[in-house]
Design a protein around this motif. Structure first.
Motif, PDB file in Angstrom:
ATOM      1  N   HIS A  34       1.683  -5.095   4.058  1.00 11.71           N
ATOM      2  CA  HIS A  34       0.404  -4.647   3.500  1.00 11.71           C
ATOM      3  C   HIS A  34       0.549  -3.242   2.928  1.00 11.71           C
ATOM      4  O   HIS A  34       1.324  -2.443   3.426  1.00 11.71           O
ATOM      5  CB  HIS A  34      -0.660  -4.624   4.584  1.00 11.71           C
ATOM      6  N   GLY A  35      -0.225  -2.970   1.898  1.00 12.89           N
ATOM      7  CA  GLY A  35      -0.230  -1.629   1.324  1.00 12.89           C
ATOM      8  C   GLY A  35       0.981  -1.320   0.467  1.00 12.89           C
ATOM      9  O   GLY A  35       1.213  -0.168   0.134  1.00 12.89           O
ATOM     10  N   THR A  36       1.751  -2.347   0.131  1.00 10.31           N
ATOM     11  CA  THR A  36       2.906  -2.122  -0.737  1.00 10.31           C
ATOM     12  C   THR A  36       2.986  -3.243  -1.754  1.00 10.31           C
ATOM     13  O   THR A  36       2.348  -4.274  -1.601  1.00 10.31           O
ATOM     14  CB  THR A  36       4.228  -2.120   0.056  1.00 10.31           C
ATOM     15  N   ASP A  39       8.165  -3.843  -7.209  1.00 13.15           N
ATOM     16  CA  ASP A  39       8.318  -3.679  -8.647  1.00 13.15           C
ATOM     17  C   ASP A  39       9.817  -3.631  -8.933  1.00 13.15           C
ATOM     18  O   ASP A  39      10.459  -2.614  -8.692  1.00 13.15           O
ATOM     19  CB  ASP A  39       7.619  -2.402  -9.104  1.00 13.15           C
ATOM     20  N   GLY A  40      10.354  -4.730  -9.393  1.00  5.75           N
ATOM     21  CA  GLY A  40      11.787  -4.790  -9.678  1.00  5.75           C
ATOM     22  C   GLY A  40      12.610  -4.599  -8.423  1.00  5.75           C
ATOM     23  O   GLY A  40      12.542  -5.391  -7.498  1.00  5.75           O
ATOM     24  N   GLU A  41      13.341  -3.494  -8.377  1.00 13.31           N
ATOM     25  CA  GLU A  41      14.267  -3.241  -7.275  1.00 13.31           C
ATOM     26  C   GLU A  41      13.609  -2.510  -6.121  1.00 13.31           C
ATOM     27  O   GLU A  41      14.222  -2.321  -5.083  1.00 13.31           O
ATOM     28  CB  GLU A  41      15.428  -2.365  -7.787  1.00 13.31           C
ATOM     29  N   GLU A  42      12.369  -2.054  -6.327  1.00 12.19           N
ATOM     30  CA  GLU A  42      11.790  -1.134  -5.358  1.00 12.19           C
ATOM     31  C   GLU A  42      10.560  -1.698  -4.680  1.00 12.19           C
ATOM     32  O   GLU A  42       9.818  -2.490  -5.272  1.00 12.19           O
ATOM     33  CB  GLU A  42      11.388   0.178  -6.064  1.00 12.19           C
ATOM     34  N   VAL A  43      10.351  -1.281  -3.432  1.00 16.59           N
ATOM     35  CA  VAL A  43       9.074  -1.506  -2.769  1.00 16.59           C
ATOM     36  C   VAL A  43       8.261  -0.235  -2.967  1.00 16.59           C
ATOM     37  O   VAL A  43       8.736   0.857  -2.677  1.00 16.59           O
ATOM     38  CB  VAL A  43       9.262  -1.783  -1.268  1.00 16.59           C
ATOM     39  N   VAL A  44       7.048  -0.379  -3.494  1.00 12.83           N
ATOM     40  CA  VAL A  44       6.239   0.773  -3.866  1.00 12.83           C
ATOM     41  C   VAL A  44       4.945   0.751  -3.062  1.00 12.83           C
ATOM     42  O   VAL A  44       4.370  -0.318  -2.824  1.00 12.83           O
ATOM     43  CB  VAL A  44       5.923   0.743  -5.377  1.00 12.83           C
ATOM     44  N   ALA A  45       4.491   1.928  -2.635  1.00 10.87           N
ATOM     45  CA  ALA A  45       3.235   2.010  -1.887  1.00 10.87           C
ATOM     46  C   ALA A  45       2.056   1.812  -2.823  1.00 10.87           C
ATOM     47  O   ALA A  45       2.097   2.218  -3.978  1.00 10.87           O
ATOM     48  CB  ALA A  45       3.129   3.363  -1.204  1.00 10.87           C
ATOM     49  N   SER A  46       0.986   1.192  -2.319  1.00 14.12           N
ATOM     50  CA  SER A  46      -0.211   1.036  -3.150  1.00 14.12           C
ATOM     51  C   SER A  46      -1.433   1.711  -2.535  1.00 14.12           C
ATOM     52  O   SER A  46      -2.489   1.737  -3.144  1.00 14.12           O
ATOM     53  CB  SER A  46      -0.502  -0.443  -3.410  1.00 14.12           C
ATOM     54  N   VAL A  47      -1.309   2.233  -1.320  1.00 11.58           N
ATOM     55  CA  VAL A  47      -2.420   2.976  -0.735  1.00 11.58           C
ATOM     56  C   VAL A  47      -1.892   4.291  -0.151  1.00 11.58           C
ATOM     57  O   VAL A  47      -0.689   4.433   0.058  1.00 11.58           O
ATOM     58  CB  VAL A  47      -3.132   2.174   0.389  1.00 11.58           C
ATOM     59  N   ALA A  48      -2.811   5.213   0.108  1.00  9.54           N
ATOM     60  CA  ALA A  48      -2.424   6.485   0.717  1.00  9.54           C
ATOM     61  C   ALA A  48      -2.514   6.336   2.224  1.00  9.54           C
ATOM     62  O   ALA A  48      -3.541   5.919   2.746  1.00  9.54           O
ATOM     63  CB  ALA A  48      -3.335   7.601   0.238  1.00  9.54           C
ATOM     64  N   GLY A  49      -1.450   6.636   2.916  1.00 12.93           N
ATOM     65  CA  GLY A  49      -1.492   6.518   4.372  1.00 12.93           C
ATOM     66  C   GLY A  49      -0.137   6.765   4.982  1.00 12.93           C
ATOM     67  O   GLY A  49       0.690   7.470   4.412  1.00 12.93           O
ATOM     68  N   THR A  50       0.077   6.146   6.145  1.00 16.72           N
ATOM     69  CA  THR A  50       1.321   6.366   6.867  1.00 16.72           C
ATOM     70  C   THR A  50       2.221   5.139   6.745  1.00 16.72           C
ATOM     71  O   THR A  50       1.749   4.018   6.758  1.00 16.72           O
ATOM     72  CB  THR A  50       1.036   6.628   8.351  1.00 16.72           C
ATOM     73  N   VAL A  51       3.505   5.398   6.639  1.00 16.91           N
ATOM     74  CA  VAL A  51       4.484   4.322   6.510  1.00 16.91           C
ATOM     75  C   VAL A  51       4.833   3.813   7.903  1.00 16.91           C
ATOM     76  O   VAL A  51       5.055   4.592   8.821  1.00 16.91           O
ATOM     77  CB  VAL A  51       5.765   4.835   5.833  1.00 16.91           C
ATOM     78  N   VAL A  58       8.171  -3.433   5.863  1.00 16.50           N
ATOM     79  CA  VAL A  58       7.626  -2.099   5.616  1.00 16.50           C
ATOM     80  C   VAL A  58       6.165  -2.233   5.226  1.00 16.50           C
ATOM     81  O   VAL A  58       5.823  -2.991   4.323  1.00 16.50           O
ATOM     82  CB  VAL A  58       8.389  -1.393   4.477  1.00 16.50           C
ATOM     83  N   THR A  59       5.293  -1.535   5.944  1.00 16.32           N
ATOM     84  CA  THR A  59       3.876  -1.551   5.589  1.00 16.32           C
ATOM     85  C   THR A  59       3.375  -0.119   5.444  1.00 16.32           C
ATOM     86  O   THR A  59       3.944   0.801   6.012  1.00 16.32           O
ATOM     87  CB  THR A  59       3.025  -2.230   6.678  1.00 16.32           C
ATOM     88  N   VAL A  60       2.306   0.019   4.684  1.00 16.38           N
ATOM     89  CA  VAL A  60       1.622   1.308   4.612  1.00 16.38           C
ATOM     90  C   VAL A  60       0.219   1.092   5.135  1.00 16.38           C
ATOM     91  O   VAL A  60      -0.502   0.212   4.654  1.00 16.38           O
ATOM     92  CB  VAL A  60       1.572   1.851   3.174  1.00 16.38           C
ATOM     93  N   ARG A  61      -0.143   1.849   6.151  1.00 12.11           N
ATOM     94  CA  ARG A  61      -1.468   1.708   6.728  1.00 12.11           C
ATOM     95  C   ARG A  61      -2.375   2.759   6.096  1.00 12.11           C
ATOM     96  O   ARG A  61      -2.142   3.955   6.237  1.00 12.11           O
ATOM     97  CB  ARG A  61      -1.401   1.913   8.234  1.00 12.11           C
TER      98      ARG A  61
ATOM     99  N   GLY B 150      -9.027   3.766  -0.062  1.00 11.70           N
ATOM    100  CA  GLY B 150      -7.996   2.859   0.429  1.00 11.70           C
ATOM    101  C   GLY B 150      -7.900   1.575  -0.371  1.00 11.70           C
ATOM    102  O   GLY B 150      -7.426   0.567   0.127  1.00 11.70           O
ATOM    103  N   VAL B 151      -8.346   1.611  -1.621  1.00 13.85           N
ATOM    104  CA  VAL B 151      -8.214   0.440  -2.491  1.00 13.85           C
ATOM    105  C   VAL B 151      -6.788   0.434  -3.041  1.00 13.85           C
ATOM    106  O   VAL B 151      -6.322   1.449  -3.542  1.00 13.85           O
ATOM    107  CB  VAL B 151      -9.231   0.515  -3.653  1.00 13.85           C
ATOM    108  N   PRO B 152      -6.059  -0.683  -2.925  1.00 16.98           N
ATOM    109  CA  PRO B 152      -4.667  -0.692  -3.370  1.00 16.98           C
ATOM    110  C   PRO B 152      -4.541  -0.523  -4.882  1.00 16.98           C
ATOM    111  O   PRO B 152      -5.134  -1.280  -5.654  1.00 16.98           O
ATOM    112  CB  PRO B 152      -4.158  -2.075  -2.949  1.00 16.98           C
ATOM    113  N   LEU B 153      -3.765   0.473  -5.270  1.00 16.92           N
ATOM    114  CA  LEU B 153      -3.538   0.775  -6.683  1.00 16.92           C
ATOM    115  C   LEU B 153      -2.049   0.643  -6.971  1.00 16.92           C
ATOM    116  O   LEU B 153      -1.226   1.004  -6.141  1.00 16.92           O
ATOM    117  CB  LEU B 153      -3.943   2.219  -7.005  1.00 16.92           C
TER     118      LEU B 153
END
Lengths: 288, 267
Positions: A34-36, A39-51, A58-61, B150-153
């Motif tokens: 969750h929260g990631t 994109d191609g070769e990378e796992v990218v975060a999609s929310v602001a928080g803790t890894v 790998v999740t980002v809460r 916390g909306v996923p972007l």
């Protein structure tokens, strides 16, 4: 910015902060949680928080987000709509929860068959705007949650006040029904809705054999004396200031905060004024 | 309108004392307001907007929902005192609707709406002061508010305006410059350097456009650094306030408790 593979750095990576769009790690070695996103070769975060990392996941809460339900969670909700054989419940989630007519306790005992007449008088059980405490029973295919109140602990709420806090501040506890010594009951819903009400003695709670629909689905408040009213307001205000300071709420924190506030001998309404919150947090830190 | 004012003087300074490629001050405030899930106020110089995000939540009208993803609902409110001439614009004003539509179009490919089927994400933009670069300010503010909620972007969206004066390209135009110069608003995703919005409200020569466009894309990176820092600081504050750090799920919770006991045994 690679997440370190070494296990000794695990503690370190759990505390790592990340913001949307920051690459976390390689998508070959890790699975995205969750929260990631990948994109191609990378796992990218999609929310602001803790890894956080569990083995290869790998999740980002997110630090602030809507409540994401899990089966068995205790939630407090408000009825928003009455539909055929079901109620819609606002539970601070991404969509309204569903409470089926078949998952509530109906008058006349647990074993009773559901009748058509029950469907016609659904509003006598729960009406729009009613508050209830329930448990997450299951999920629908689109992610909406289904609730149930098939326990004597659950059901309609009265004699109290609702406080809303960010859901991340409610930790999972042994029991989410707290009875504070000041004659106040607190229900910490995992969805961030907290119900603060007058204490009901165990013996007075409606028992299994004497399941009294009149009392369980009553809309009338009991008599609440002034001392209890003050205590309820004080607890509510404490929860509000703790939430404003972003302090996680547990039974211990609430009790300590209440004791400290009573020591200060202030008026209930003064609690929300000025820098009282910081003082409270400092006091709690000192004790803990 | 302002032919007497020099847009760019011989010393290479603009009317407000900036250089050609200099951006205005950016001020970001992310303290929560009311019951919104995410909030941000951003000021680019004298342009000031605040954005509140609610949701993802149950849609108010069921007819609007989509079964496979969330719907973005953008409402812009321009306060009557925000601009030079005091004038109340209705919500149905064409310019405002267009502004809202641009914001919506910018964010639709960036927000991971597929994670929230049948839900709705409400974005309320309130324009408090206008001094040029309104659309970029709204976009930057919305990015921050969505991140706070916390909306996923997929990434931040960083927008900036750029214009041309004679042969010189200028960045982050003020209202005075916007009135006189051809200009474009560009929104970029800084990580992939993709462009999610390029808006031209005036005519701009094709030959000049490439230069202006590239310049705006580079400026987006600078703005990204600023916005990233704001979000990081805010997240840091909240994590620090929570003390114990991230909320643990039931499974992990047990693990971490054990780890903590081990630590305690060491002392």
């Amino acid at each position: 910015m690679e997440v370190d593979l070494e296990d000794e750095d695990f503690e370190d990576t759990t505390r790592k902060l990340i913001v949307p769009g920051e690459p976390l790690t390689s998508s070959h070695a890790f699975m995205r949680g969750h929260g990631t996103y990948v994109d191609g070769e990378e796992v990218v975060a999609s929310v602001a928080g803790t890894v956080e990392r569990v083995n290869k996941l790998v999740t980002v809460r997110a630090i602030r987000t809507r409540y994401s339900p899990e089966v068995g969670d205790l939630v407090v909700g408000r009825i928003t709509e009455v539909q055929p054989r079901r109620w819609k419940v606002d539970a601070n989630s991404r969509q309204d929860a569903v409470l089926m007519l078949s998952s509530v306790n109906l008058p006349g005992g647990v074993q009773r068959r559901k009748l058509e007449s029950d469907e016609l008088q659904m509003r006598t059980f729960f009406e729009e705007g009613d508050l209830l405490v329930a448990e997450v029973q299951a999920f629908f295919s689109d992610g909406a949650m289904s609730l149930h109140t098939r326990s004597l602990k659950y059901g309609k709420l009265r004699n109290g006040q609702l406080v809303t806090v960010p859901p991340i501040l409610i930790k999972r506890l042994k029991s989410h029904f707290l009875a504070l010594p000041c004659g106040v009951d607190v229900i910490l819903g995992l969805n961030g809705y907290i119900w603060v009400s007058k204490h009901v003695k165990q013996s007075q709670q409606e028992g299994e054999e004497g399941f009294d629909a009149q009392a369980v689905y009553s809309n009338k408040n009991d008599d609440i004396d002034d001392a209890t009213r003050a205590a309820i307001s004080r607890v509510c205000n404490i929860i509000r200031i703790l939430a404003a300071q972003f302090v996680p709420l547990t039974d211990v924190t609430l009790l300590e905060a209440y004791d400290w506030v009573v020591e200060q001998e202030g008026d209930v309404k003064d609690l929300l004024q000025g820098d009282f919150g910081e003082a409270l947090v400092t006091a709690l830190g000192g004790r803990g | 309108m302002s032919s007497r004012i020099e847009i760019l003087n011989d010393g290479g300074y603009r009317s407000d004392g900036r250089r050609q490629y200099e951006l205005r001050d950016i001020t970001i405030d992310m303290t929560p307001q009311g019951s919104a899930d995410g909030c941000a106020s951003i000021a680019h110089g004298l342009t000031q907007v605040s954005v509140s995000v609610f949701g993802p939540r149950e849609a108010k009208q069921r007819s609007q929902t989509l079964h496979d993803r969330a719907v973005l609902n953008v409402e812009v409110n321009v306060l009557p005192f925000s601009t030079g001439e005091r004038r109340r614009r209705g919500r149905a004003d064409r310019r405002i609707l267009e502004l809202a539509a641009s914001i919506k179009a910018t964010f639709e490919p960036v927000v991971q709406t597929t994670l929230y089927p049948r839900a709705q994400i409400d974005i309320f933009v309130s324009v408090q002061q206008q001094d040029g670069g309104l659309l970029p300010a709204c976009i930057n503010g919305t990015t921050l508010a969505l991140a706070a909620a916390g909306v996923p972007l997929l990434d931040f969206v960083c927008a900036v305006s750029a214009g041309v004066h004679g042969a010189a390209a200028l960045l982050d135009l003020s209202a005075l410059e916007e009135g006189d110069l051809p200009h474009a608003a560009v929104a970029v995703l800084p990580r992939t350097k993709k462009v999610t919005l390029a808006a031209l409200e005036t005519r701009l020569h094709v030959d000049r456009f490439a230069e202006v466009f590239r310049l705006a894309c580079d400026a987006g990176q600078t703005i990204h650094a600023e916005m990233r820092r704001a979000v990081r600081t805010r997240t840091q504050e909240l994590v620090a306030a929570m003390g114990a750090g991230p909320r643990a799920g039931p499974g992990e919770h047990v693990d971490r408790d054990v780890a903590m006991d081990d630590d305690a045994a060491d002392y």
